[in-house]
Each structure stands twice: as structure tokens, then as C-alpha cells.
Design an enzyme around this catalytic site. Sequence first.
Site, PDB file in Angstrom:
ATOM      1  N   THR A 236       0.851  -1.204   0.000  1.00 58.14           N
ATOM      2  CA  THR A 236       0.000   0.000   0.000  1.00 58.14           C
ATOM      3  C   THR A 236       0.883   1.250   0.000  1.00 58.14           C
ATOM      4  OG1 THR A 236      -0.219  -0.301   2.398  1.00 58.14           O
ATOM      5  CG2 THR A 236      -2.106  -0.926   1.066  1.00 58.14           C
ATOM      6  N   ARG A 238       3.990   2.314  -2.641  1.00 62.48           N
ATOM      7  CA  ARG A 238       4.081   2.770  -4.030  1.00 62.48           C
ATOM      8  C   ARG A 238       4.456   1.586  -4.913  1.00 62.48           C
ATOM      9  NH1 ARG A 238       1.694   6.584  -2.506  1.00 62.48           N
ATOM     10  NH2 ARG A 238       2.178   8.799  -2.711  1.00 62.48           N
ATOM     11  N   GLU A 267       0.085   4.057 -12.874  1.00 64.49           N
ATOM     12  CA  GLU A 267      -1.302   4.249 -12.441  1.00 64.49           C
ATOM     13  C   GLU A 267      -1.978   5.257 -13.355  1.00 64.49           C
ATOM     14  OE1 GLU A 267      -1.408   5.115  -8.248  1.00 64.49           O
ATOM     15  OE2 GLU A 267      -0.428   3.234  -7.731  1.00 64.49           O
ATOM     16  N   HIS A 286      -5.598   2.390  -5.681  1.00 60.01           N
ATOM     17  CA  HIS A 286      -4.928   3.396  -4.843  1.00 60.01           C
ATOM     18  C   HIS A 286      -5.932   4.144  -3.936  1.00 60.01           C
ATOM     19  CE1 HIS A 286      -1.039   5.982  -4.706  1.00 60.01           C
ATOM     20  NE2 HIS A 286      -1.673   6.029  -3.541  1.00 60.01           N
ATOM     21  N   GLY A 288      -5.916   3.820  -0.465  1.00 58.91           N
ATOM     22  CA  GLY A 288      -5.449   3.730   0.927  1.00 58.91           C
ATOM     23  C   GLY A 288      -6.050   4.763   1.865  1.00 58.91           C
TER      24      GLY A 288
END
Length: 320
Positions: A236, A238, A267, A286, A288
Site C-alpha cells: 500500500t 508505491r 497508475e 490506490h 489507501g
Amino acid sequence: MKPKVYITRKIPIDLLVELEAVCEVDIWEHEDIPVPRHVLEEKIVNIDGLFCLLTETIDQSLLDKANTLKIISNMAVGYNNIDIEAAKKRGITVTNTPGILTETTADLTFALLMATSRRLVESADYLKKGEWKTWSPMQLTGQDVHGATLGIIGLGRIGEALVRRAKGFDMTCIYYNRSRKPEIEKELGVGYAVLDELLKRADFICILTPYTNETKNLIGTRELSLMKSTSILINTARGGIVDEIALYEALSTKKIWAAGLDVFEEEPVNSNHRLLSLPNVVAIPHIGSASVNTRRKMAKLAIENLLLGVKNQTPKSIVV
Ligand code: NAP
Ligand code: GLV
């Protein structure tokens, strides 16, 4: 004359009131489309402050155009999207949003750990596809979380918050960090291990370092080969910290059990990416820090930092 600021994405309107009272505010008014590079290159000229997201690459060539820029306020704790040295050289302050997203990101990291170990996404798909014909002794069996060993790579704010959650599941916690943290070891009951030892011992490995030259491809073929065949990797932090080709190889040949990924080298990740075809991968976009409260807090802090920066006052969370 009011200072000029540019905001690279639509944010909740009520958070702009104070800023608009002091500054001339220009916004890229889209929620789901990042500002194109050529637009950013135009907008960065003659402004005092930039509010940006991790989707914007703030590099030397962009900063060369930033003739009057005083502050770059990043709405994220990670700032690998910004060339920090280039900003420093030009006397531009860079800020981020640490702390306020710690607990939310730790929640999501633990959620990924649970989802991968107990095959939640795979099981839900199995049911929805009508494949559930009967209860069966070894059907969709996963790995236990309680009592397992959690290895954290990067025991910072989020890593520590993750240990607190893991303790509630009777997990043994070990960590690898570039600097050792004896106080935290005592306080949280977490043991230090060098990287290779952690990879060999842990049942769950969670990556929580920033993305830097040192952490790029920190986990590759050699590191994955040290993990147990029942181990689960959670990232979580990169994408670039894990070599995705090596990870695909390890997962598809069952060298490791599963992976939970919130972040990717590129991404948004292409929906045809090989990793997404594997049943033992739980992949999410992404998210988080994506709770309503936390995202509002992040935007608010980033606005506060921006405002302080353009007023030549000291922002709350300075990177450089
Ligand atoms: P933090 O408090 O700065 O923690 C990072 C930890 O990593 C620190 O303990 C640091 O050690 C350690 N570290 C740095 N370089 C290392 C290396 N080369 N080898 C080993 N350990 C190293 O940061 P945080 O707030 O916990 O956030 C961590 C990262 O999570 C962020 O940088 C961001 O990229 C990512 N993140 C992702 C999401 C998401 O949405 N998925 C949300 C928030 C954050 P020292 O104590 O020695 O500096
Ligand atoms: C999100 O990834 C962040 O760094 O805040």
C-alpha cells in the site's frame, strides 16, 4: 494584488472559501480527469502557489516555467511525484499531508491483508458466477491471520498503526527499517529483523516505505524467493517498490501464496495487466486514504499549507 494559485483537481467547494478570500484561485474543474501536462505548463507561469495531487509529475522542466512559484502543496503524504531537489534549488517550498491519513491507510492495509488471506474477492466471484454447488472441506481455504507473523518493511507512522491492529489479532510483529527504532520496539512489542530474515520469517509482508532511489525495486526475484510458499505480500506504499514482473512470476508459479496491491508501477494500471488476471491477487485503485473524512482532512491541510506559503508564513507540514 491578490496572490495567484492553481489547483489541479476539483475539491469540496466549502474548503475553498478562505482561500478565495485571499487569493485569485484557478481550478482544473474535473473530478476524474487529471490536468493535461500542456495545461499545467501554461498554468504554472506567473502563479504563487500550486495545489497538486500525486497524479501530477512536478519535474525540473515544469519548474523551469514556474517563474514566481513560492509553494507546491501536495495533497498526499508521499511526494515522489515531485523533484524535491529541483524545488529546493529554486527556493520553492514543498508541503505534504502526513499523519491525518495514517489510521485510514492502516485500516485499508489490514483490509487487504484479510481479503487476500481469506480469498474474499475470489470467493465472492465464485458465488456470483454460480459456481457454489456445495460446502466442501477444503473449498476456498486460505491462510489464518490470527497468530501469524506480520513483517513490516518501513515502520513509520502507517507501519506503527498497522502493528496496533495486528496485536488485536494476536500476531507476532517484526519490522525492517533503514533506521532501527528501539523505543517503538519496546512500546509496541515489535522485533527488528534485517530484510532477508524478515522475508524468510513473516507470513504477511506489508510494504510501507516511501518510494525513493533506495526503495525502487526493493522487492524483486531474489527477495520473493526468500518468502514462504504460504506468504502474502501487501503493498500500500508505491508500485515501483515491488518489481511487478518478478511478482507475477512468483504468484503465477505459486512461489508465494497471494498479493494485495493498492498501488502500481503505472497508475491507473491497465486492466489487461497480467497481475490482474491472477486469482491470488486482490487489486484496488490506490484507495489507501480514501475515506470521506480523511480525504476532506487532506484537502483542508493542503489548502492551509498553500495559504500559509503564499502569505510567506510557515506551512504546517514542510517537506523542503
Ligand atoms: P513515514 O512515517 O515517513 O514512514 C516511512 C518509513 O519508511 C520510515 O520509518 C522510514 O524510516 C522508512 N524508510 C524510508 N526509506 C527506507 C529504506 N530505504 N529502507 C527501509 N525503510 C525505509 O511515512 P508514512 O506516513 O508511514 O507513509 C509511508 C508511505 O506510504 C508514503 O511515503 C506513501 O508513499 C505511502 N502511502 C500510500 C497511501 C495509499 O493511498 N496507498 C496512503 C498514504 C501513504 P526512517 O524512520 O529512517 O525515516
Ligand atoms: C497516498 O498515496 C499518499 O501518499 O498520501
